[in-house]
Design an enzyme around this catalytic site. Sequence first.
Site, mmCIF file in Angstrom:
data_model
loop_
_atom_site.group_PDB
_atom_site.id
_atom_site.type_symbol
_atom_site.label_atom_id
_atom_site.label_comp_id
_atom_site.label_asym_id
_atom_site.label_seq_id
_atom_site.Cartn_x
_atom_site.Cartn_y
_atom_site.Cartn_z
ATOM 1 N N ILE A 43 0.841 -1.184 0.000
ATOM 2 C CA ILE A 43 0.000 0.000 0.000
ATOM 3 C C ILE A 43 0.885 1.245 0.000
ATOM 4 C CG2 ILE A 43 -0.123 0.216 2.520
ATOM 5 C CD1 ILE A 43 -3.097 0.943 2.160
ATOM 6 N N GLY A 62 6.531 -9.130 4.451
ATOM 7 C CA GLY A 62 6.717 -10.133 3.405
ATOM 8 C C GLY A 62 7.790 -9.796 2.412
ATOM 9 N N GLU A 117 0.393 -10.189 -1.044
ATOM 10 C CA GLU A 117 -0.171 -10.165 0.312
ATOM 11 C C GLU A 117 -1.424 -9.307 0.307
ATOM 12 O OE1 GLU A 117 4.149 -9.735 2.506
ATOM 13 O OE2 GLU A 117 3.164 -8.056 1.533
#
Length: 614
Positions: free
Chosen positions: A216, A336, A238
């Site tokens: 994001i 991640g 993700e």
Amino acid sequence: MDWQERYKDKVRTPDQAVASIRRGDKVFVGSGAAEPQILVKALIESAGRLADTRIMHIMTLGVAPYTEEKFTDQFRHNAFFIGANTRRAVSEGRADYTPVFLSEIPALFRSGQAPIDVALIQVSLPDKHGFCSYGVSTDIVKSAAESANHVIAEINPQMPRALGDCFINMDNIDMAVPVDVPLLYSQEAKADEISRRIGKNIASLIEDGSTLQMGIGTIPDSVLHYLEDKKDLGVHTEMFSDGFMELARKGVINNSRKIIHPGKTIASFCIGGRELYDYVDDNPGIEFHPTEYTNDPFIIAQNERMIAINSAIEVDLSGQVCADSLGTMFYSGIGGQVDFVRGSSRSKGGKPVIALPSTAKNDSISRISVHLQPGAGVVTTRGDVHYVVTEWGVAYLHGKNIRERAMALIGVAHPKFRGWLLEEAKRLNYIYKDQMLSPEGAVYPEEFETKMSTKDGSELLVRAVRPADEEMLSDMFYDLSDQTIINRFFSMLKSMPHRELQQFCCIDYNTEMSVVALTTEGVRQKVAGLGSYHLNPATHRAEIAFLVADAWQGKGIGTFLMRMLVKIAKANNIKGLTAEVMRDNLAMIALMHKSGVPAKSIPVDGSYLFTMDF
């Protein structure tokens, strides 16, 4: 008794549900936009009877009152990823941070290494079979709920019924708390010019048929903005965001060329607006899976052309990436990043990308650093890093030596810091002691980057030369035939050492210009042709010269480079061009007449002197 009857026996008010939490319990709180806000509020209201209650989660979007100083004796938070709502508590020592790969957190729960007494989660309404969806956050919530001794779930009709490996049966929920509240939303920040430039640079690396992972923020949103002309993109990520949704609606993302889960978007959670949450509701084109699956590097690697885009706080000249701390202050988490860097690097045609603005604090700090700040942690190692992208360009580091890495990274640093980085790199013996850069004030002419097709249909990238191109130019020189060298340099040069070669690369892009035509073989680029000019201030004309690799001669590269130099020279208000060509160099003589500008010539010794005035 069917599940509806059993469900009635499990219904509790928020206060009744949290009353089952005891002093010293280890409590998991649901992630992201699926944070069970009502249960968290009830837990705080019952703080007076609790002590040493351990609360664990990754990033949540809501408030985290249990991290406030007044609750020090009642609660202690452990962050597997630090969000804005817990950062201060971690930095002040009132909360803990566990650095761990997102793919490996579920194993901590299942093995009992991170035991969970109570899981507070939020799920959708049960379907006719008694299954509730984890909705917008499956990530580590699924493994937490399956590992907890006791599960308390908010049952919310506003939670979308996401599909995939993301369901829990009512039989596995111990207490159900009916609520009807909006989910937490993420406000999309408007991308600034720097984010847009970074996004454009990253988009240039993405081919049709690629599968994407990104997080994001303004940089990922900017990348997505530049992908509308791509075809058949896929998603294995993700986080699924508003930007992905828009590209899917436009047909850019269709997952048709994915190797694993073709036709499906794979994600572990989503964060965005209500429109996004409505989009994922009961959508068979999107599957949500837990992070032990989505973030497994071996699963990720099965996608061909896997593009992983992750952010960083700073990158040092050897390629070490810090992404979770500001010096000794823990800022976010490993998340991640390493999962996807390693997975995409093993994907056929995959590209792991680290993206960051070149500076911080109003251009007062370079985020391309000589060395990481004291206390800063290495998230992605220098051995794992491949692409580093800033608003100033793309640096490819994998398999490169320290000298090549340092030069590539200096090239994408902010221009005001390049001189300092160069001197520091010399001091550390990373680079040549006489290494030059483009003169101060030189601005790389991104606007002249283009592509060309040769006569045999090969596509080449044409752009201005950069200081980091020296190695490629050296490779080109030593592949040239003796005759090609004589035609270009008017003598048989046996060598082209660094001290001379760098003169071609370290230019001001105004009075000096060199453009290269590059072939691409996997991640390796080679110079097929070079065109240069050097301005004579007395005549205000620039002398031009060309060099085309033997294997690429006769394919139109020289003509394209000639016309490119004419275009650039005109843009720089140069009066005209000159060239000295040996009389028996028939190919170069012909080239002088293909510039689109009338060429005049006079004989000079054993050559011709051409003049082309604009």
